[in-house]
Scaffold this motif. Structure first.
Motif, short mmCIF file in Angstrom:
data_model
loop_
_atom_site.label_atom_id
_atom_site.label_comp_id
_atom_site.label_asym_id
_atom_site.label_seq_id
_atom_site.Cartn_x
_atom_site.Cartn_y
_atom_site.Cartn_z
N THR A 34 0.84 -1.21 0.00
CA THR A 34 0.00 0.00 0.00
C THR A 34 0.87 1.25 0.00
OG1 THR A 34 -1.58 -1.25 1.32
CG2 THR A 34 -1.91 1.13 1.22
N GLU A 53 9.64 3.62 6.65
CA GLU A 53 9.37 2.22 6.96
C GLU A 53 10.11 1.85 8.25
OE1 GLU A 53 7.60 -0.57 6.30
OE2 GLU A 53 8.95 -1.57 7.70
N SER A 62 2.77 -7.82 3.59
CA SER A 62 2.91 -8.05 2.14
C SER A 62 3.92 -9.17 1.88
CB SER A 62 3.36 -6.78 1.42
OG SER A 62 2.42 -5.75 1.65
#
Ligand SMILES: Cc1cc2nc3c(=O)[nH]c(=O)nc-3n(C[C@H](O)[C@H](O)[C@H](O)COP(=O)(O)OP(=O)(O)OC[C@H]3O[C@@H](n4cnc5c(N)ncnc54)[C@H](O)[C@@H]3O)c2cc1C
Length: 501
Positions: A34, A53, A62
Motif C-alpha cells: 500500500t 518504513e 505483504s
C-alpha cells in the motif's frame, strides 16, 4: 525460525535511515504494497513524498502473504451481494480487477522481475456439504463479467466435489514486486527511509512525524501500516486474525499453476505453487484464529504440514511463516481520510490486501490530487454502516470485552520465574501487576509489563512466533517488548528483575 519464501528469495532494498528534518507534501508511514504503490503514484503526480518504513521494505504482511491477485474476495462475492447489493458486489469485483490489471501494467512498464503470471482462481468443496457455497459463488461471479467455469474435478491430488474456476487472475512474488517498485519510484520527488519507525505524530497546523533520529513535516499523512497506528474509533470495526503458511519442497508431482481455495470448514486452506531455480514448492496456508487467543500456536504449522503431506510428495518443509489480517465489520475495506483531518487510512483488507492495497493507492492518489475516483465513496473510511456491521460488531467487541475481563487479579500463567523454560515466555503476577517475562536460550530473563501500550489489554505469549500478542486489537511485540505490528506505537514498558520471584 520462521521466514517467508518471498522475503527469502527477493533481493533486499537498501534505503537510508532518516537522520534529519525534512518537509514534504505527503508523508507515508509503512513500506508494504500500500505504502510503496502510493509513494510511486504520488511522486509520479508531482507531489513531494517521504516514505518511512519501520524495518525493511515489504517486511510486513505483504512479504508474508500468498502472492495471489484476484477480483473475488475471501468473504466471497455472494456474501457481499447479500449483505450489500448486486451493484456493490459488482463494483468490488470491477475495482479489484482494475487493480490487478494495473499491477500487470506496472510489471510490464518497469520490467519488474517478480514472476507475475496470469493464472486461474479456483474455489472448491471436498464433499457435497459445501456445494451450495460453490454454486452461489458461480452465480455471483458469472454476474460480474468474470470468465467463470463450473467443474467437478481439479488438476490437484485433492478430493473435489464441486469447483468454480475463474480465468485471468494472477500471482506473483509480492516482495520482489514491492521492493523493485520502490526502486523505480521517482527519487526527485520521493525519499524512502528504512529502519525509521515513526513513534509519534503531532497534529499542529501541519503534521509532524517523529522517528528516533529525525522528523518529517507534511500536509497530509497516509498511514499505510496495515492497521492504523494509535487510537481510532475505526478499530472497533477491525478484527485481527492470524493465519499460517508453509512452503513444501516437492520430490515429484506436476501441479498446474493456479490459486486453489478449499472451502472445508475444519481447516480452510489456500494452496499455490512456486518455483525457485530447479526446486518446485507447494504453499499451503490456513489455520485462522483471533490474535492472542490460542493456547498452542505451533499446532497450526503441524496441521498444515499434515495437510501438505496428505496430498503431495513432500521432500521437506523449507519455509514456514504466519501473518495477520484485519477483517472489516461490514465486509469492505476502509480507504480514505480519517476523522483526524489530513490523515488517510487504508485498512480492513482481510486476506485480500495485495489487490486492495494497490486499489487504495489508486484511490488515495486521486483524493490527494483532488481528482474524482469512482470507488472513493464505496470504500470511504468514514462510512457508518450499523446494520451491515451489526452482527460482526457485536460478536467481535464482546470478544474484546471478554479479553479485558480475563485481566482479573491472579489470572497469571506462572507464579514464579523458575516455571519459565528457556526460549519461553509467560505472564507472571508480580506485586499485583502482570509482567510479560521471557527467558532467552541463555537463561536470561527479559521482564516487561504485560499491559499492551495501545489500549491496556493483557498480552499473550505466542510460542510459535516467540512474541507477545494482544488479543484485543492485534498489537504484537517481540519477546523483548519492541513493537512488531498492530496499532501500538510504543514498546511494552520495561520492568527490572524482581529477585523475590
Ligand atoms: C497469511 C496471509 C496471506 C495473505 N495472502 C494474500 C494474497 O494472496 N492476496 C492478497 O491480496 N492478500 C493477501 N493477504 C493480505 C495482504 O497480505 C495484506 O492485506 C497486505 O499485504 C497489506 O499490505 P499493507 O502494505 O497495507 O501492509 P504491510 O505489508 O503490513 O505493510 C505495513 C508496513 O508498515 C510498517 N510500519 C508499521 N508501523 C510503522 C511505524 N510506526 N513506522 C514506520 N513503518 C511502520 C511495517 O513495518 C510494514 O512494513 C494475506 C494475508 C495473510 C495474513
Amino acid at each position: 525460525m520462521t521466514s517467508s519464501i518471498w522475503n527469502s528469495t527477493a533481493p533486499l532494498t537498501n534505503f537510508p535511515t532518516l537522520k534529519e528534518s525534512i518537509v514534504v507534501d505527503v508523508a507515508i508511514v509503512g513500506g508494504g504494497i500500500t505504502g510503496v504503490t502510493s509513494a510511486y503514484l504520488l511522486a509520479k503526480s508531482g507531489k513531494k513524498v517521504a516514505l518511512l518504513e519501520a524495518e525493511k521494505i515489504s517486511g510486513g504482511t505483504s512479504g508474508y502473504s500468498t502472492g495471489n491477485l484476484y477480483a473475488m474476495v475471501d468473504k466471497r462475492l455472494h456474501h457481499i451481494q447479500s449483505k450489500w447489493s448486486e451493484e456493490t458486489a459488482g463494483k468490488v469485483a470491477r475495482s479489484r480487477m482494475t487493480a490487478v490489471n494495473f499491477i500487470e501494467n506496472l510489471v510490464k512498464e518497469h520490467q519488474i522481475d517478480c514472476d507475475f503470471r496470469r493464472v486461474p482462481w479456483y474455489l472448491f468443496s471436498e464433499t457435497d456439504k459445501k456445494d451450495k457455497t460453490i454454486e452461489k459463488e458461480i452465480a455471483a461471479a458469472a454476474h460480474y463479467n468474470l470468465e467463470v467455469h463450473e467443474l467437478d474435478d481439479l488438476p490437484l491430488p485433492v478430493p473435489v466435489s464441486k469447483a468454480i474456476k475463474v480465468d485471468q487472475q494472477a500471482q506473483f512474488n509480492p516482495s520482489a514486486f514491492v521492493r523493485k517498485l520502490a526502486q523505480k519510484i521517482d527519487s526527485e520527488n520521493c525519499r524512502i527511509f528504512e529502519n525509521s519507525p515513526v513513534y509519534h505524530i503531532e497534529k499542529e497546523e501541519e503534521l509532524i512525524l517523529s522517528t528516533a533520529s529525525g522528523t518529517v513535516t507534511a500536509q497530509k499523512v497516509i498511514l499505510a501500516t496495515h492497521t492504523p497506528k494509535g487510537i481510532y474509533a475505526l478499530q472497533t470495526a477491525l478484527y485481527p486474525y492470524r493465519e499460517y503458511a508453509i512452503a513444501a519442497k516437492l520430490k515429484s508431482g506436476d501441479i498446474p499453476e493456479g490459486i486453489y481455495w478449499d472451502t472445508e470448514a475444519d481447516f480452510h486452506t489456500s494452496m499455490r505453487t512456486y518455483s525457485k531455480g530447479e526446486d518446485n514448492y507447494v504453499l499451503v496456508l490456513g489455520g485462522h484464529h483471533k490474535v492472542g487467543q490460542e493456547d498452542d500456536y505451533s499446532r497450526f504449522y503441524e496441521k498444515l504440514e499434515q495437510n501438505a503431506r496428505r496430498f503431495f510428495d513432500v521432500e521437506e518443509i523449507e519455509y514456514k511463516w504466519s501473518a495477520q489480517h484485519y477483517k472489516p465489520a461490514d465486509g469492505l475495506p476502509y480507504i480514505g481520510e480519517s476523522p483526524d483531518d489530513n490523515i488517510f487510512l487504508a485498512t480492513g483488507f482481510s486476506t485480500d490486501g495485495l489487490t486492495y492495497g494497490v486499489l487504495s493507492a489508486m484511490i488515495l492518489n486521486d483524493q490527494l490530487n483532488d481528482r474524482h475516483n469512482e470507488w472513493s465513496d464505496l470504500y470511504k473510511a468514514s462510512r457508518f454502516t450499523p446494520v451491515k456491521s451489526a452482527k460482526n460488531f457485536i460478536k467481535e467487541n464482546l470478544n474484546v470485552a471478554k479479553q479485558y475481563l480475563k485481566d482479573l487479579p491472579r489470572k497469571a500463567e506462572a507464579d514464579s520465574f523458575s516455571e519459565i523454560m528457556p526460549g519461553q515466555g509467560k505472564v507472571v503476577e508480580v506485586d499485583d501487576e502482570k509482567w510479560a517475562v521471557f527467558k532467552d536460550d541463555a537463561g536470561q530473563l527479559h521482564c516487561q509489563s504485560a499491559v499492551c501500550t495501545h489500549m491496556d489489554c493483557i498480552v499473550d505469549w505466542n510460542d510459535a512466533e516467540k512474541s507477545w500478542d494482544c488479543p484485543c486489537h492485534g498489537s504484537r511485540f517481540k519477546a523483548t517488548g519492541e513493537v512488531i505490528e498492530g496499532p501500538a506505537f510504543s514498546p511494552l514498558d520495561k520492568r527490572s528483575m524482581n529477585p523475590k520471584k
